[in-house]
Design an enzyme around this catalytic site. Structure first.
Site, mmCIF file in Angstrom:
data_model
loop_
_atom_site.group_PDB
_atom_site.id
_atom_site.type_symbol
_atom_site.label_atom_id
_atom_site.label_comp_id
_atom_site.label_asym_id
_atom_site.label_seq_id
_atom_site.Cartn_x
_atom_site.Cartn_y
_atom_site.Cartn_z
ATOM 1 N N GLU A 26 0.839 -1.203 0.000
ATOM 2 C CA GLU A 26 0.000 0.000 0.000
ATOM 3 C C GLU A 26 0.873 1.252 0.000
ATOM 4 O O GLU A 26 2.026 1.228 0.440
ATOM 5 C CB GLU A 26 -0.885 -0.031 1.267
ATOM 6 C CG GLU A 26 -1.813 1.164 1.405
ATOM 7 C CD GLU A 26 -2.854 0.988 2.511
ATOM 8 O OE1 GLU A 26 -2.769 0.006 3.278
ATOM 9 O OE2 GLU A 26 -3.761 1.841 2.599
ATOM 10 N N ASN A 173 -12.390 -1.136 -0.770
ATOM 11 C CA ASN A 173 -11.686 -1.749 0.361
ATOM 12 C C ASN A 173 -12.334 -1.306 1.660
ATOM 13 O O ASN A 173 -12.618 -0.115 1.843
ATOM 14 C CB ASN A 173 -10.218 -1.285 0.353
ATOM 15 C CG ASN A 173 -9.491 -1.650 1.636
ATOM 16 O OD1 ASN A 173 -9.133 -2.805 1.827
ATOM 17 N ND2 ASN A 173 -9.291 -0.683 2.530
ATOM 18 N N GLU A 174 -12.567 -2.231 2.551
ATOM 19 C CA GLU A 174 -13.110 -1.922 3.882
ATOM 20 C C GLU A 174 -14.189 -0.846 3.789
ATOM 21 O O GLU A 174 -14.109 0.204 4.441
ATOM 22 C CB GLU A 174 -11.990 -1.526 4.861
ATOM 23 C CG GLU A 174 -11.046 -2.680 5.117
ATOM 24 C CD GLU A 174 -10.118 -2.529 6.319
ATOM 25 O OE1 GLU A 174 -10.068 -1.443 6.923
ATOM 26 O OE2 GLU A 174 -9.446 -3.522 6.656
ATOM 27 N N TYR A 240 -6.652 -9.178 11.337
ATOM 28 C CA TYR A 240 -5.322 -8.900 11.891
ATOM 29 C C TYR A 240 -5.176 -9.558 13.257
ATOM 30 O O TYR A 240 -6.128 -9.588 14.050
ATOM 31 C CB TYR A 240 -5.101 -7.391 12.014
ATOM 32 C CG TYR A 240 -4.818 -6.743 10.670
ATOM 33 C CD1 TYR A 240 -3.545 -6.808 10.109
ATOM 34 C CD2 TYR A 240 -5.817 -6.103 9.947
ATOM 35 C CE1 TYR A 240 -3.272 -6.232 8.865
ATOM 36 C CE2 TYR A 240 -5.550 -5.528 8.703
ATOM 37 C CZ TYR A 240 -4.278 -5.596 8.179
ATOM 38 O OH TYR A 240 -3.998 -5.042 6.954
ATOM 39 N N GLU A 297 -6.181 -9.103 3.497
ATOM 40 C CA GLU A 297 -5.309 -8.459 4.482
ATOM 41 C C GLU A 297 -5.269 -9.345 5.716
ATOM 42 O O GLU A 297 -6.322 -9.656 6.289
ATOM 43 C CB GLU A 297 -5.821 -7.064 4.860
ATOM 44 C CG GLU A 297 -5.626 -6.047 3.758
ATOM 45 C CD GLU A 297 -6.011 -4.630 4.162
ATOM 46 O OE1 GLU A 297 -5.917 -4.285 5.354
ATOM 47 O OE2 GLU A 297 -6.422 -3.876 3.260
ATOM 48 N N GLN A 346 2.241 -6.126 5.396
ATOM 49 C CA GLN A 346 2.425 -5.729 4.015
ATOM 50 C C GLN A 346 3.865 -6.026 3.610
ATOM 51 O O GLN A 346 4.718 -6.178 4.490
ATOM 52 C CB GLN A 346 2.125 -4.253 3.840
ATOM 53 C CG GLN A 346 0.683 -3.864 4.182
ATOM 54 C CD GLN A 346 0.326 -2.449 3.706
ATOM 55 O OE1 GLN A 346 1.087 -1.767 3.031
ATOM 56 N NE2 GLN A 346 -0.875 -2.006 4.100
HETATM 57 O O1 AHR Z 1 -2.909 -2.622 6.232
HETATM 58 C C1 AHR Z 1 -3.192 -1.430 6.887
HETATM 59 C C2 AHR Z 1 -4.654 -1.043 6.814
HETATM 60 O O2 AHR Z 1 -5.415 -1.975 7.510
HETATM 61 C C3 AHR Z 1 -5.276 -1.023 5.451
HETATM 62 O O3 AHR Z 1 -5.049 0.157 4.765
HETATM 63 C C4 AHR Z 1 -6.729 -1.178 5.751
HETATM 64 O O4 AHR Z 1 -7.440 -1.788 4.707
HETATM 65 C C5 AHR Z 1 -6.746 -1.967 7.042
HETATM 66 O O5 AHR Z 1 -7.560 -1.409 7.983
#
Ligand code: AHR
Length: 493
Positions: A26, A173-174, A240, A297, A346
């Site tokens: 990103e 995205n999101e 995450y 992600e 990432q």
């Molecule tokens: O990876 C960091 C961020 O995490 C991304 O930009 C977003 O999609 C997510 O919340």
């Protein structure tokens, strides 16, 4: 009770899509700028602006697919700002990530060139949150139309005669959060509308990915599948691993307690539940599993390194991250009937990165080594396995985690993780169905002495794989002693 694994080497359950080993880059912190792109005039050795050391390291792990330009950045990105002569490109503010100036020097042409250099398929995420239908439609036309059209002509004026092959295209995205704070119902309608105008030109067939749920938000998946499932090829989900209960309890990436170790493993293991539950909903609308679950992600999220910009999400990477990667990838492999792609967040200098850079210095992380070891699973046949694992008295967790595949050379690859940071674990592995009565075994291990061990620019090889020989072979039964906090690859032939 002992830990037992039976691997049915003659029962193939389908193919492990190589895209499970995908990555995400990103416009965030030092991922694109400094990490990948230094520009042609940089003193750091580069090829057409992409730094050579990082490129070489990433080529080694066979990146199958690379997602770009975000993340949250995607829904603020206007692709026309990033084409044409670089000196004329618009300078804008990266409002989401640190408020720094984005000079747009890395745009569509540079990204496509990077994918080409890596041998990776591009996965582009379009802007739904702040972009128009026309803008998204024209981006697809610019990249993929072969013939005369306003966008194709413009691409040619900018130096690219032939269209690119673009398969993977994300529609936002999101969109429940940074991508527009939408309700599932509203986004489902927008998805239907935007994707209509993301056209297939010539023989370029887009694989359209709808923006999916935040972790355990199963309602999002229900609504999207119900309202738009038949118009998508993939539906994403983001998850995450943070050790605490909420985002304020992420903790240090390198200096953490035993409790934080255990919680990190517990949170990682929830990936299994996450995939099972989203898949169950998808099964209701798509019993043939045509639509892929795209974990676009995932990875660890800790506090940023002291003294670094909080908006840059720069964190170190220890043997704990290696275990998170090994366990997550095993889970994705084992669910490859539905999981068609996953992209760790990432690639460079951000969150659970493969590579860290500091000026002209570069190191590869423990997570990188896991991707290097696990690349044997890419496009291999998933093998059926049965497991009986002990549970830890305190955490109530099974400490061993495994997946196995067979490649087209008839080699069986088994990846094992011991999530205990303080004790070794014995595992007995029965290889059922082997045609070779006296198999040869080659082992590789990634482990370390201390749970906070990591690679630094001064000591880049503190955590690195070595040969693993602690395997006893008797007929088709292996007895393996997995050291504490270890990731092991066994290749049987
Ligand atoms: O990876 C960091 C961020 O995490 C991304 O930009 C977003 O999609 C997510 O919340």
């Amino acid at each position: 009770m002992e830990n037992k694994i039976v691997i049915n080497t003659d029962i193939k359950k389908g193919t492990i899509n190589k895209n499970i080993y995908g990555h995400f880059a990103e416009h965030l912190g030092r991922c694109i700028y400094e990490g990948l792109w230094v520009g042609e005039d940089s003193s750091i050795p580069n090829t057409n602006g992409i730094r050579n050391d990082v490129l070489e390291a990433l080529r080694q792990i066979n990146i199958p697919v690379l997602r770009w330009p975000g993340g949250c950045f995607a829904d603020e990105y206007h692709w026309k700002d990033g084409i044409g002569p670089r000196e004329d490109r618009k300078r804008m503010i990266n409002t989401h990530w640190g408020g720094v100036v984005e000079n747009n020097h890395f745009g569509t042409h540079e990204f496509m060139m990077l994918c080409d250099m890596l041998g990776a398929d591009p996965y582009i995420c379009g802007n739904v949150g702040s972009g128009t239908v026309q803008e998204m439609s024209e981006w697809v036309e610019y990249m993929t139309f072969d013939g005369e059209s306003p966008m194709a002509n413009w691409r040619q004026e900018n130096g690219r005669e032939k269209p690119w092959q673009l398969k993977y295209f994300g529609v936002g995205n999101e969109n429940w959060g940074c991508g527009g704070s939408m309700r599932a119902e509203y986004y489902a309608d927008l998805y239907r509308r935007y994707q209509t105008y993301a056209r297939n030109y010539g023989d370029n067939k887009l694989y359209k990915i709808a923006g999916g749920a935040n972790s355990f938000d199963y309602n999002w998946t229900e609504v999207l599948m119900r309202e738009a499932g038949r118009m998508m090829d993939g539906l994403s989900v983001h998850y995450y691993t943070i050790p605490g209960e909420n985002w304020s309890e992420k903790g240090s990436a390198t200096n953490f307690s035993e409790d934080e170790w255990t919680k990190t493993m517990q949170k990682t293991l929830r990936t299994e539940e996450l995939i099972q539950k989203h898949s169950t909903i998808m099964d209701k609308y798509d019993p043939d599993k045509r639509v892929g679950l795209i974990v676009d992600e995932w990875g660890t999220w800790f506090d940023v390194e002291p003294g670094t910009n909080p908006g840059f999400l720069y964190q170190q990477n220890t043997i704990r991250d290696a275990l998170v990667a090994g366990v997550s990838l095993n889970i994705f492999n084992n669910h490859s009937d539905r999981v068609q792609m996953a992209n760790i967040a990432q690639t460079v200098n951000v969150l659970q990165a493969m590579v860290l850079t500091e000026g002209e210095k570069m190191l590869v992380t423990p997570t990188y080594h896991v991707f290097d070891m696990y690349k044997v699973h890419q496009d291999a046949a998933l093998l059926s396995i049965e497991t009986t694992f002990q549970k830890d008295d305190i955490s109530n967790l099974k400490n061993v985690n495994v997946s196995a595949s067979k490649n087209d050379k008839d080699q069986t690859n088994v990846t094992l993780c011991n999530m205990k940071h303080d004790s070794a674990t014995n595992v007995s592995v029965e290889l059922r169905g082997l045609t070779n009565g006296s198999p040869s075994i080659k082992g590789t291990i990634l482990t370390s002495e201390n749970k906070g061990d990591h690679n630094t620019f001064d000591h880049p090889d503190t955590v690195k794989p070595v040969n693993f020989e602690d395997v006893k072979v008797e007929n088709n039964r292996l007895t393996v002693t997995l050291p504490p906090m270890s990731v092991v690859l066994l290749t049987v032939e």
